[in-house]
Design a protein around this motif. Structure first.
Motif, PDB file in Angstrom:
ATOM      1  N   HIS A  36       0.764  -1.225   0.000  1.00  0.00           N
ATOM      2  CA  HIS A  36       0.000   0.000   0.000  1.00  0.00           C
ATOM      3  C   HIS A  36       0.802   1.286   0.000  1.00  0.00           C
ATOM      4  CE1 HIS A  36      -3.475  -2.482   0.504  1.00  0.00           C
ATOM      5  NE2 HIS A  36      -3.036  -2.958   1.659  1.00  0.00           N
ATOM      6  N   LEU A  37       2.044   1.223   0.370  1.00  0.00           N
ATOM      7  CA  LEU A  37       2.755   2.462   0.596  1.00  0.00           C
ATOM      8  C   LEU A  37       3.889   2.599  -0.411  1.00  0.00           C
ATOM      9  CD1 LEU A  37       2.602   4.683   2.785  1.00  0.00           C
ATOM     10  CD2 LEU A  37       4.478   3.495   3.932  1.00  0.00           C
ATOM     11  N   PHE A  38       4.061   3.788  -0.923  1.00  0.00           N
ATOM     12  CA  PHE A  38       5.190   3.983  -1.830  1.00  0.00           C
ATOM     13  C   PHE A  38       5.815   5.345  -1.590  1.00  0.00           C
ATOM     14  CE2 PHE A  38       1.795   6.080  -4.098  1.00  0.00           C
ATOM     15  CZ  PHE A  38       2.403   7.185  -4.641  1.00  0.00           C
ATOM     16  N   VAL A  39       7.071   5.446  -1.988  1.00  0.00           N
ATOM     17  CA  VAL A  39       7.794   6.714  -1.942  1.00  0.00           C
ATOM     18  C   VAL A  39       8.481   6.856  -3.280  1.00  0.00           C
ATOM     19  CG1 VAL A  39       9.681   7.965  -0.861  1.00  0.00           C
ATOM     20  CG2 VAL A  39       8.205   6.536   0.525  1.00  0.00           C
ATOM     21  N   GLU A  40       8.384   8.052  -3.826  1.00  0.00           N
ATOM     22  CA  GLU A  40       9.102   8.249  -5.068  1.00  0.00           C
ATOM     23  C   GLU A  40       9.632   9.668  -5.122  1.00  0.00           C
ATOM     24  OE1 GLU A  40       6.190   7.352  -8.036  1.00  0.00           O
ATOM     25  OE2 GLU A  40       5.369   9.363  -8.023  1.00  0.00           O
ATOM     26  N   ALA A  41      10.694   9.845  -5.857  1.00  0.00           N
ATOM     27  CA  ALA A  41      11.266  11.180  -5.986  1.00  0.00           C
ATOM     28  C   ALA A  41      12.039  11.250  -7.273  1.00  0.00           C
ATOM     29  CB  ALA A  41      12.185  11.476  -4.795  1.00  0.00           C
ATOM     30  N   ASP A  42      12.096  12.421  -7.811  1.00  0.00           N
ATOM     31  CA  ASP A  42      12.992  12.617  -8.943  1.00  0.00           C
ATOM     32  C   ASP A  42      13.526  14.035  -8.903  1.00  0.00           C
ATOM     33  OD1 ASP A  42      10.953  14.244 -10.243  1.00  0.00           O
ATOM     34  OD2 ASP A  42      10.003  12.355 -10.819  1.00  0.00           O
ATOM     35  N   ALA A  43      14.632  14.229  -9.558  1.00  0.00           N
ATOM     36  CA  ALA A  43      15.258  15.548  -9.543  1.00  0.00           C
ATOM     37  C   ALA A  43      15.996  15.754 -10.842  1.00  0.00           C
ATOM     38  CB  ALA A  43      16.226  15.663  -8.366  1.00  0.00           C
ATOM     39  N   GLY A  44      16.112  16.974 -11.222  1.00  0.00           N
ATOM     40  CA  GLY A  44      16.845  17.280 -12.438  1.00  0.00           C
ATOM     41  C   GLY A  44      17.631  18.567 -12.276  1.00  0.00           C
ATOM     42  N   ALA A  45      18.724  18.611 -12.960  1.00  0.00           N
ATOM     43  CA  ALA A  45      19.526  19.834 -12.930  1.00  0.00           C
ATOM     44  C   ALA A  45      19.895  20.182 -14.363  1.00  0.00           C
ATOM     45  CB  ALA A  45      20.766  19.625 -12.095  1.00  0.00           C
ATOM     46  N   SER A  46      19.794  21.455 -14.671  1.00  0.00           N
ATOM     47  CA  SER A  46      20.011  21.854 -16.059  1.00  0.00           C
ATOM     48  C   SER A  46      21.029  22.975 -16.118  1.00  0.00           C
ATOM     49  CB  SER A  46      18.680  22.318 -16.652  1.00  0.00           C
ATOM     50  OG  SER A  46      18.890  22.872 -17.916  1.00  0.00           O
ATOM     51  N   LEU A  47      21.909  22.838 -17.031  1.00  0.00           N
ATOM     52  CA  LEU A  47      22.919  23.869 -17.262  1.00  0.00           C
ATOM     53  C   LEU A  47      22.714  24.362 -18.674  1.00  0.00           C
ATOM     54  CD1 LEU A  47      25.231  24.836 -15.445  1.00  0.00           C
ATOM     55  CD2 LEU A  47      26.725  23.281 -16.682  1.00  0.00           C
ATOM     56  N   TRP A  48      22.438  25.604 -18.797  1.00  0.00           N
ATOM     57  CA  TRP A  48      22.017  26.126 -20.095  1.00  0.00           C
ATOM     58  C   TRP A  48      22.890  27.313 -20.449  1.00  0.00           C
ATOM     59  CZ3 TRP A  48      17.248  24.904 -22.830  1.00  0.00           C
ATOM     60  CH2 TRP A  48      17.035  25.693 -23.955  1.00  0.00           C
ATOM     61  N   THR A  49      23.549  27.213 -21.529  1.00  0.00           N
ATOM     62  CA  THR A  49      24.352  28.341 -22.010  1.00  0.00           C
ATOM     63  C   THR A  49      23.576  29.009 -23.123  1.00  0.00           C
ATOM     64  OG1 THR A  49      26.368  27.205 -21.439  1.00  0.00           O
ATOM     65  CG2 THR A  49      26.531  29.001 -23.029  1.00  0.00           C
ATOM     66  N   ASN A  50      23.241  30.244 -22.864  1.00  0.00           N
ATOM     67  CA  ASN A  50      22.393  30.943 -23.825  1.00  0.00           C
ATOM     68  C   ASN A  50      23.113  31.243 -25.128  1.00  0.00           C
ATOM     69  OD1 ASN A  50      19.774  31.429 -22.592  1.00  0.00           O
ATOM     70  ND2 ASN A  50      20.979  32.460 -21.013  1.00  0.00           N
TER      71      ASN A  50
END
Lengths: 561, 1469
Positions: A225-239
């Motif tokens: 019945h129980l769940f844990v979830e996570a996600d993450a992102g990191a972005s490096l953007w050179t204009n």
């Protein structure tokens, strides 16, 4: 690129891939088979009274086929139309994803999803591979993400000029659907020399950009019945790859490290976003809690759009009672922007939603829904003009009782519905302009003579819209017929609606006619004829109340094999 | 003034100071939107405009720029570093403005060259720009050579104020992403709200662009679709609100299509910048998933249906315990649709092998059934397949060779078994020699290979010792049976040594390859006190029987004789009880040496002769009915078995029985015996079956189950092969009638289940079927199939229902059901026949229809017979009859569903309440109500209606809720009618044989004579009739239906003249007066006005006068001989304040005379009309007409034409209706004055090949201002020489009208050419010429060989233009196909239409050509689909010159009136 590969493979992947269908089990029948459908449609259009709202004639041919060769499946899709344009994404696309057991190859225009941060359904022209034996997955896609566009004058600022852009996305994951850990990475760069080009229309300088995004996600299920979830992102953007600006904070050590991966200079920006959720699910009750954070400006070249500058909490409970006859679900959340304190005001949104579906008896049931978005801005600096402070709520409430009675000879469906949407502005400066109330009431009755395969629908619909410019009131009367012949091979539907519309500009009568005939003489062939007539006859025709009539005829043929 | 001046002065001063140092002026402009990213300003061309102007007179200057960016509301200050100086100067020429280039700007706005206050560079980096706010951008020029010396003025010069923002794009709210359902899901009224959130910080008045595009490929990504959208977009609008209501006037969204949408916020006036250029996310939605199409018509059931065994049924081979031989065969039965004309029926039965599907088994395994050409049933030796699963299918080939196959079904057969017969489980047996019996199932005897086996068998009988289970006992204890294996299934064991013991036993049987073992049963051995023999009386179900002799037969069975009385104080009758079975329920308890036995007992009492017993007591439900027996039926025994139930049970812990004898009916007492027979009846019957050769076979039936009578003809009577007798050992009494006939086919097996307390007599014959399983109590379910003729006699208690076909799965069709209600006369009967409709519909094309017949029912009950609509009456064409019994009813309540019941018929002697007389009658209710219900009274009997007003008025007779319009009660004889009852104003006396009708409300009235079957005409009603004195031959008076009008009709023989009539045998004279009155008083005919419904048409009645009038019509018909003659149309019509005609009268008289010499001559006729009236509006009108025809013939001398008749009219204040000569209607009209009309009838007097006859008329009309018109009207038939009666050329309905004011002449002529009906042409031409009018037209069409002509064409000419047109058919196909159920038609035709018109002045040509095609599909005569297509082109020139072409679709066969649609191309030059 070559330098990138080790990194790419070092990173792991997320989510499931796109459109290759699993077909390995159907291979016993015959070694070579092809199935799918081809759809040809022609649309003719004419209008009097107003400028054309579409082309007088257009056509589209699209097909989705699946070729099976000794267990190897090759789905193929294509779209051909006269509407091809030189846009960033060509209209006419072609792609295939052959699959054999756990191996899938992609070629052509494909849109795969690796993670919400790296590659998420962005259409690429290229090649890809998905290796998914049990408990492990490795996926990669390389290709062109944008093609260089000529300027389409009709698009204006809405469709900025773009460079040809290529990217590589990789995903690596372990685990199954319930417990997994996935990392993915996207690296994309505009295929340009480092020189910017001036958009001839907007006169803006468009500069070649580069982007590297990394993402990690996990999900863990504890018991049933129980769940844990996570996600993450990191972005490096050179204009601007070619910018001469130096990085201001040159002391930061990992700037140098990143520089090895992609160009970093004064136009480089860094963002991150993450999300964590935990939840409990059971047959009768579920509850989910989610927290989400997105930096302002969070961007990724593999994602079409990001709602960013967000910090939000959401709780979503749902109930399911009386053997699934009572279903209530809802969510309430608070969402703040200005996560980096750079706005004049912080806007908080409270988002509430509730949906109820209750089958009170076998025949009678009620659906009800409620959504509310209220926004409130608080200044973060001393001097902010009031007019910029948002304080309003959008709410929508709907209530739909329905009665369905059916037996083998007749069926009666009675549906009533009430829907009210309103925008209430609490900002005294803007409220007079913004307040809007819309109400829709409808009553619908459908009678079906089952053996005759005939349905008759009568409906009355009343819609009122109160805006600052006045009150618009529409009354619609509908009579619709739907009949089958030849055991459903021929289906014809006729829908007449007459609407009287009252507004500040006067009264108008709108007649909508829809005739639809569908003839399917065999499993393989289907013909479709659709005709719609829209006739708008204002009581007093004027420049603002234009009398017009539109005819749209569509003839379609579908070959399924 | 001063206050205003001060700032101005300050400004002037500042300007002065500025000019002091300002050798350079700097203007700064920034183009919106105003991003918060510094780099956007630094490197974007066209973003920042800085113009420098050297105003110093001293020539060129070298300068450089410094910038300051100050946040006015957040204290952020960014300024160019003090030590900053670019490497290259800007050189400004005097007076020439210098535009700063991008390179300079890039340098100027490099964040590295700024001094920062209240913000750090990393903040700018991390926060992606400057904080939002109002900023002042200032640029100042400095001397390049003296870097600290400004050469332009400071703030506010060189500054510009902007608001830096980086707002989020709009957040979309509704529709939700991928939404598919909208609030209008079911109506298609387009009304969708597009709603988005206003970005926080957006300027008021911000504009948003909503764009919707159709996703032609729904699998595509909506972002792609938006990026590659079509032009123009499907829908695009700009609004300043955050909502768009997408209503019906917007382009129609198509159900099921997917659309993508996005909203873009446009930069406001203040240059508010948005991320992503203001564009929101792209969402998609699917517009209302298409509604589910109406479900296709249900798949027709397979025409061939397997009926027994049902699919997956487990079949148990029948164990015949009577003969102890296994019954092996069963019948497989099936059925097929009547539409199949079957010639061959093939049954396939196969064994299913492991892993096979039934279908595979049917295909690949051998057929194990060998029956040849069965019909709807086939023997199958199911017993030898015990333990197997089988699949079966029936293939039917019709006479044309077409194959019909049933679905494949399966059934399983129970495994081989041994069943213990006696003693039964938990039985009690006496301590004597017991006859142990068991039976073996079929497959133990016979293998699938056909081989018969001899079985080896062995019983095991053991005592159960304390603490043992029966199974333990079997294993461990000594077998009482010591003879070892044996070959038979019964054995005798002496149990005398085991009194009081519990025993267990089993039996096993085996043979080569197969064996079976029974279950283990237990029984108890009892030492029974034989002194019971000595008792002298016992009570048998309330009947105290005095035993006169008794003897023990075997075990606990006794027989004897005795006497009893069947009711209190009744006569003593002799009885014999042949089977008094006293069953000890167990334990024998040894109490002081005495044995007490608690017993259950059964006795069979045989009365001497049941029929001889006179059961007068009504409450005794005891009867055995043997009636309607024909054929060779033998009713062999009539034994009554009385078996009261006893409830008790064995208590294992106590070791004895508890509870004592209880009757199941607690109401039974000795005081009033035999209130009802409670108990079980048993009788044995047998019937004989004749085979083809006339040999008599005996069939045998046995029912083992107390409650269930399994009646399986097929299994029991394999035609001509087996015989036996029927034993119904249960609650039923069964009578079979007549005996099974030769060739009788019993189609299906069935069982009939009855609860106890019932007696039922079935008389059956013919071909029938019973399959209604039912378990609910108080219900009998019976199902009779096909041509059965069944008498169904049984008695009921109150509240019982007979449910026929309660279960809809049953098929039933009755020809006759006889229901005997005689045994329970005081009870209420509910007869429930639910679901009959379903069944009857299935057999609706049979010629015979079911009838329900209730016989011999003396119903005296207070409630009579109730037939309730909702329960009793079901199917169409169903009859209910009550025959031949006395019926004294106070009330018949019969709510009948009129639309479904065919007939409800009662026959017999019947007392009619409202006349208090008994009568024989035939009484039928049919679906039209109580129609044809004849109630006949003998004329020898004097009947008085309403001789007692009290009784008469209180009686009600309402057979239906509808009226009894068609009901007739015939009173044949001499009757006296009195009108003593108030309100019944009728006094008729001395009328011989009149016929009057009695209406449902008891009012006697003389009905209209004309209505069908309403013979209420008084013949020779000489005498007084309400003040009139008549002596006509026949007099009729009545009201028609519910009208209030009375019609008095006199008819008789009228002698007109010596020469004119010899027709005196029947009526030749009819006079009719219609009274618009609802009462007739003794004072004569009272006429009072009353509105009434429209008259029905009668041949003498004046039609068209639609309001109040009295008409007089008289006619005399000529006889059939040549000298006949008649008055016709003698009418007098009186109008009273009529809406159209006012008040007045119209007298018409016609007289026609056939030539007494030559009957072929035209009838001569003379007519005259006089019509005078007054209108309420205040004017009078009159009309006079006189005419003759064929009386005088006048040769005209022109073209052989003669005048053979004429007619003249003169009329005043009247108007002629229409221009047609055939129309002789005139109406009062005050706007007209005098009119004259003259008509001449013309005829060709000799036949010279051309015939003509017709009428020519002239009508001159005047109005109040003078002459109005002169019309010449004609209607002629001109026949040229030719074939057929119609000749070749015919002209008809020609018209020529001349109008005086305004002057105008119109003509219209129709000519038809007909060449032997093979080629026809009809043409029409006409003109209209008058003041300013000139118009001539003509058109023609025709046919060839029965088909419409390939072309029609015509022209139309007037003063301004001429138009010619034509229609040329190219394709005309009619395809007709006689379909399976009905006919299908397809009609396709196409052609070309041309139409051209030339306008003379100014010249203008308009022409069009159309190619058209129509297609129509009809199924069963109903148009399923019809569509027309036309391609048309028009050309018009010279002014304007236009070309247009189009495609139109029309002719949808929808009632909504949709006719037009399509595409038009139009171009004018």
């Amino acid at each position: 690129m070559r330098r990138l590969l080790p990194y790419a493979f070092a990173l792991l992947l997320l989510h499931q891939t796109a459109s290759a269908q699993d077909i390995e089990q159907s291979t016993k029948q015959s070694p070579v088979s092809i199935n799918g459908s081809i759809d040809l449609r022609g649309i003719a259009y004419s209008v009097t009274g107003i400028p054309e709202r579409r082309k007088p004639f257009s056509y589209i041919l699209c097909g989705n086929t699946n070729l099976v060769l000794y267990g190897l499946e090759i789905p193929l899709s294509f779209v051909v139309s006269e509407q091809d344009r030189n846009f960033s994404q060509p209209f006419n696309q072609f792609g295939l994803s052959p699959k054999y057991k756990w191996l899938t190859l992609h070629a052509g225009y494909r849109n795969l999803s690796f993670s919400p941060y790296t590659l998420d359904g962005y259409t690429m022209l290229g090649a890809g591979i998905e290796i998914k034996p049990k408990g492990f997955q490795l996926c990669a896609m390389y290709g062109r993400m944008n093609r260089a566009t000529a300027i389409d004058t009709t698009l204006g600022t809405l469709q900025p000029f773009s460079f040809s852009r290529t990217g590589l996305a990789i995903k690596l994951g372990v685990g199954d659907e319930k417990n997994n850990f996935i990392i993915s990475v996207l690296r994309a760069k505009d295929d340009s020399s480092s020189v910017g080009i001036i958009d001839p229309v907007t006169k803006q300088l468009v500069r070649p950009a580069a982007n590297t995004v990394g993402s990690a996600a996990f999900r863990n299920q504890f018991g049933k019945h129980l769940f844990v979830e996570a996600d993450a992102g990191a972005s490096l953007w050179t204009n601007d790859i070619g910018s001469t600006y130096a990085v201001t904070d040159s002391t930061n050590q990992w700037v140098d490290k990143i520089r090895k991966i992609m160009p970093v200079n004064g136009t480089t920006e860094f963002y991150y976003a993450y999300r964590a959720a935990t939840g409990f699910t059971s047959n009768a009750f579920s509850l989910k809690f989610e927290y989400k954070y997105v930096d302002p400006q969070f961007r990724s070249m593999g994602v079409y759009y990001f709602n960013n500058d967000i910090k939000s909490y959401t709780v979503s409970p749902s109930f399911n009672l009386f053997k699934n006859r009572f279903r209530l679900s809802g969510s309430i959340g608070k969402q703040d922007d200005n996560v980096r304190d750079q706005k004049e005001a912080t806007t908080s949104r409270t988002i509430g939603m509730a949906n109820l579906s209750w089958d009170i008896t076998q025949q009678f049931g009620v659906d009800a829904g409620f959504t509310n978005f209220s926004s409130n801005s608080k200044p973060t600096v001393v001097l902010v003009q009031n007019k910029y402070l948002l304080a309003q709520s959008n709410s929508n409430i709907s209530f739909t009782p329905r009665y369905v009675f059916a037996n083998s000879r007749h069926s009666h469906v009675v549906i009533a519905s009430y829907n009210r949407s309103s925008l209430v502005d609490d900002n005294s400066i803007t409220q007079t302009v913004n307040n809007i109330t819309t109400e829709i009431i409808l009553l619908n009755y459908t009678y079906t003579m089952v053996k005759r395969a005939l349905s008759i629908t009568g409906a009355i619909n009343r819609a009122t819209n109160e805006l600052v410019t006045g009150k618009f009131e529409n009354m619609s009367y509908t009579l619709a017929l739907n009949k089958n012949w030849f055991k459903g091979k021929l289906i014809a539907a006729l829908n007449n609606t007459y609407t009287t519309s009252k507004g500040p500009l006067g009264e108008t009568g709108i007649y909508n006619l829809m005739v639809n005939a569908n003839y399917q003489p065999s499993r393989h062939h289907r013909f479709n004829l659709r005709y719609t007539l829209l006739n708008n006859k204002p009581e007093n025709a004027s420049n603002t109340q234009i009398k017009f009539a539109e005819n749209t005829t569509e003839i379609g043929y579908t070959l399924s094999f | 003034m001063k206050r205003k001046l001060l700032p101005f002065l300050l400004l002037m001063l500042l300007a002065y100071a500025h000019t002091l140092q300002a050798q350079v002026t700097v203007t700064t402009n920034i183009a919106p939107p105003y991003s918060s990213k510094l780099s956007d300003y630094a490197s974007t061309p066209g973003k920042v405009f800085i113009t420098l102007t050297n105003t110093s007179p001293s020539g060129s200057m070298k300068v450089y720029l410094r910038a300051t960016i100050t946040g006015t509301n957040n204290n952020v200050k960014i300024a160019t570093k003090s030590n900053f100086r670019p490497t290259q100067p800007l050189i400004l020429q005097a007076g020439i403005p210098y535009m700063v280039d991008l390179q300079t700007l890039t340098t100027l706005f490099d964040v590295n060259s700024f001094d920062l206050q209240n913000i750090t560079a990393s903040q700018i980096f991390l926060k992606n720009g400057l904080p939002e706010g109002d900023y002042s951008f200032c640029v100042r020029a400095y001397n390049f050579d003296l870097p600290t010396l400004p050469v332009s003025s400071g703030s506010p010069f060189g500054c510009t104020n902007v608001r830096l923002t980086q707002l989020e794009p709009p957040i979309l709210i509704k529709p939700f992403d991928k939404e598919t359902k909208f609030s209008n899901s079911n109506t298609n009224v387009q009304n969708i709200i597009f709603n988005w959130g206003i970005p926080a910080g957006a300027e008021p008045g911000t504009q948003y662009v909503l764009r919707i595009i159709e996703m032609l490929d729904p699998s595509k990504n909506p972002n792609d679709a938006m990026n590659s959208k079509t032009t123009p977009a499907f829908f695009e609008t700009t609004t300043s609100a955050n909502i768009v209501l997408y209503g019906p006037a917007q382009p129609a969204l198509v159900e099921g299509r997917k659309y993508a949408w996005a909203v873009t916020a446009l930069p406001g006036i203040q240059g508010t910048a948005y991320k992503n250029n203001g564009r929101s996310e792209v969402r998609s939605f699917t517009y209302n998933q298409p509604p589910l199409p109406p479900p296709p018509p249900p798949k027709p059931a397979n025409l061939v249906q397997l009926t027994y065994p049902a699919n997956n049924e487990i079949v148990k081979p029948y164990l015949d315990t009577f003969f102890f031989t296994p019954q092996k065969k069963t019948y497989l039965t099936w059925d097929f649709d009547k539409s199949i004309n079957a010639s061959n029926q093939q049954v396939i039965v196969v064994l299913i092998k492991n892993g096979q599907t039934p279908e595979q088994a049917i295909k690949s395994n051998p057929n194990v059934i060998s029956t040849k050409e069965p019909s709807k049933s086939a023997f199958f030796d199911v017993g030898i397949y015990e333990g197997e699963k089988l699949a079966w299918q029936v293939n039917i080939t019709d006479v044309k060779g077409k194959l019909y196959s049933s679905d494949v079904q399966t059934f399983s057969v129970t495994p081989a078994s041994v069943t213990l017969i006696y003693p039964k489980d938990k039985d009690f047996v006496p301590d004597a020699v017991i006859h142990f019996q068991w039976v073996n199932s079929a497959s133990l005897y016979k293998g699938q290979n056909g081989k018969e086996y001899v079985l080896t068998q062995k019983p095991t009988i053991v005592e159960i010792k304390k603490g043992q289970t029966p199974a333990d006992a079997i294993k461990q204890n000594t077998n009482l049976y010591t003879n070892g294996e044996q070959g038979w299934n019964l054995t005798d064991i002496d149990l005398s040594a085991y009194s009081g013991k519990r025993m267990a036993w089993k039996a096993e049987s085996w043979r080569d390859g197969k064996s079976a073992t029974s279950s283990i049963d237990t029984f108890t051995v009892i030492d029974f006190d034989k002194s019971l023999k000595n008792f002298t009386t016992f009570n048998l179900c309330g009947y105290p029987i005095t035993v006169t002799s008794i003897s023990n037969t075997q075990g606990f069975n006794y027989k004897g004789t005795g006497t009893t009385t069947l009711y209190k104080n009744g006569p003593i009758v002799q009885v014999a009880f042949s089977e008094l079975t006293i069953q000890p329920f167990g334990s024998v308890k040894n109490n002081s040496g005495k044995v007490t036995a608690y017993t259950d007992w059964k006795a069979t009492m045989v009365l001497d002769s049941v029929k001889a017993v006179n059961f007068k007591k009504q409450s005794i439900n005891l009867s055995i009915i043997q009636k309607n027996i024909s054929g060779s039926f033998t009713f062999e025994a009539s034994k009554l078995v009385f078996a009261p139930s006893i409830i008790t049970h064995w208590d294992n812990t106590e070791g004895h029985f508890i509870d004592v004898v209880k009757f199941i009916n607690p109401n039974l007492t000795d005081a009033d015996y035999a209130p009802n027979i409670v108990g079980k009846f048993k009788w044995v019957s047998e019937f004989l079956n004749k085979d083809d050769k006339g040999a008599i076979k005996m069939a045998e039936f046995t029912s083992q189950d107390d409650q269930t009578f399994k009646f399986d003809y097929n299994q029991k009577i394999p035609a001509g092969t087996e015989s036996g007798s029927l034993i119904l050992n249960g609650d039923v009494t069964v009578l079979l009638k007549p005996a099974m006939q030769a060739n009788t086919e019993i189609a299906l097996s069935a069982f009939l289940k009855m609860d106890k307390n019932l007696q039922a007599n079935f008389t059956m014959a013919g071909w029938y079927k019973i399959i209604c399983p039912a378990d609910s109590k108080k219900t009998i379910n019976v199902d009779f199939y096909d041509k059965s003729e069944m008498e169904f006699d049984r008695s009921y208690d109150a509240g019982w229902n007979i449910a026929l076909n309660k279960d809809a799965s049953c098929n039933a069709l009755f020809n006759t059901v006889h229901l005997n209600l005689s045994n329970n006369p005081n009870k209420i009967f509910g007869i429930t026949i639910p679901q009959m409709k379903v069944v009857i519909n299935d057999h609706s094309n049979l010629k015979q229809h079911p009838e329900f017949i209730f016989t011999s029912v003396p119903v005296n009950g207070t409630d009579g017979i109730k037939l309730n609509e909702s329960r009793n009456i079901a199917a169409a064409n169903q009859n209910i009859q009550f025959y031949g019994f006395d019926l004294i009813l106070k009330k018949i309540t019969c709510n009948i569903n009129k639309s479904e019941l065919a007939q409800f018929k009662m026959e017999g002697s019947y007392t009619i309440p409202f006349i208090n007389q008994k009568s024989t009658y035939t009484f039928i209710i049919d679906k039209n109500s109580l129609g044809n219900a004849n109630l006949s009274f003998d004329n020898v009997q004097t009947n008085t209606l309403y001789n007692d007003p009290d009784k008469g008025d209180k009686c009600t007779f309402k057979p239906t809720f509808a009226s009894m319009e068609f009901t007739k009660i015939a009173l044949n004889g001499n009757f006296n009618f009195s009108n003593k009852v108030a309100g019944k104003h009728l006094n008729v006396s001395g009328i011989a044989s009149p016929k009057f009708a009695i209406s449902p409300d008891g009012i006697l009235s003389m009905y209209d004579a004309y209505s069908p079957d309403m013979g209420n005409t008084a013949t020779n009603p000489a005498g007084d009739f309400n003040g009139f004195k008549f002596t006509p031959y026949k007099m009729t008076m009545g009201k028609y239906l519910t009208q209030s009008t009375y019609v008095l009709k006199l008819s008789g023989i009228m002698v007109l003249a010596d020469n004119f009539s010899s027709k005196n045998s029947t009526n030749n004279f009819t006079t009719e007066v219609t009274f618009d009155a609802n009462t007739i008083t003794t004072g004569g005919v009272a006429y009072s006005r009353k509105d009434f419904a429209t008259f029905k048409e009668y041949h003498h009645y004046i039609k068209g006068l639609d309001n109040k009038s009295v008409s007089f019509t008289s006619q005399a018909d000529a006889g059939s001989d040549n000298e006949s003659s008649s008055f016709t149309g003698a009418k007098l019509t009186y109008y009273d304040s009529d809406g159209t005609y006012g008040t007045g009268f119209k007298a018409e008289l016609g007289f026609s005379l056939k030539s007494p010499v030559d009957p072929t001559q035209p009838t001569q006729s003379v007519n005259a009309i006089l019509w005078v009236g007054h209108k309420q509006e205040g004017y009078n009108y009159w009309f006079l007409e006189a005419g003759q025809k064929n009386v005088v013939t006048i040769q005209t001398g022109i073209l052989d034409l003669a005048i053979n008749g004429f007619k003249g009219r003169i009329f005043y204040h009247m108007r002629h209706d229409g221009d047609n000569i055939n129309n002789s209607k005139y109406y009062p009209d005050n706007s007209k004055f005098m009119g004259v009309y003259a008509q001449v009838n013309l005829i060709t007097s000799t036949d010279k090949g051309i015939k003509f006859w017709g009428d020519v008329a002239m009508e001159v009309l005047t109005n109040n201002s003078g002459l109005e018109s002169i019309k010449l009207l004609g209607n002629g038939t001109f026949i040229s020489q030719g074939e057929g009666t119609d000749g070749i050329i015919k002209a008809k309905d020609c018209k020529l009208n001349l109008y005086w004011s305004p002057k105008k002449a119109t003509g219209d002529f129709n000519v038809e050419l007909n060449a032997a009906s093979q080629i026809t042409i009809s043409a029409n031409a006409g003109f209209e010429i008058g003041d300013g009018i000139f118009h001539i037209w003509g058109s023609g069409s025709g046919s060839m060989f029965g088909q419409p002509a390939p072309a029609t064409c015509g022209f139309d000419l007037d003063k301004e233009q001429i138009r010619v047109y034509g229609d040329f058919k190219m394709i005309d196909i009619n395809w007709h196909n006689g379909g399976l159920f009905c006919d299908d038609d397809i009609v396709v035709n196409s052609g070309v239409k041309m139409d051209a018109s030339f306008h003379y002045k100014p010249f203008q040509f308009t022409g069009s050509g159309t190619f058209y095609g129509n297609a129509k599909v009809q199924e069963c005569g109903v148009t399923v689909f019809s569509i027309g297509l036309s391609l048309n082109a028009q050309l018009q020139f010279p002014s304007p010159t236009c070309v247009s072409a189009g495609l139109s679709i029309f002719g949808f066969d929808f009632d909504a009136g949709i006719r037009n649609g399509g595409l038009i191309f139009e171009k004018c030059f």
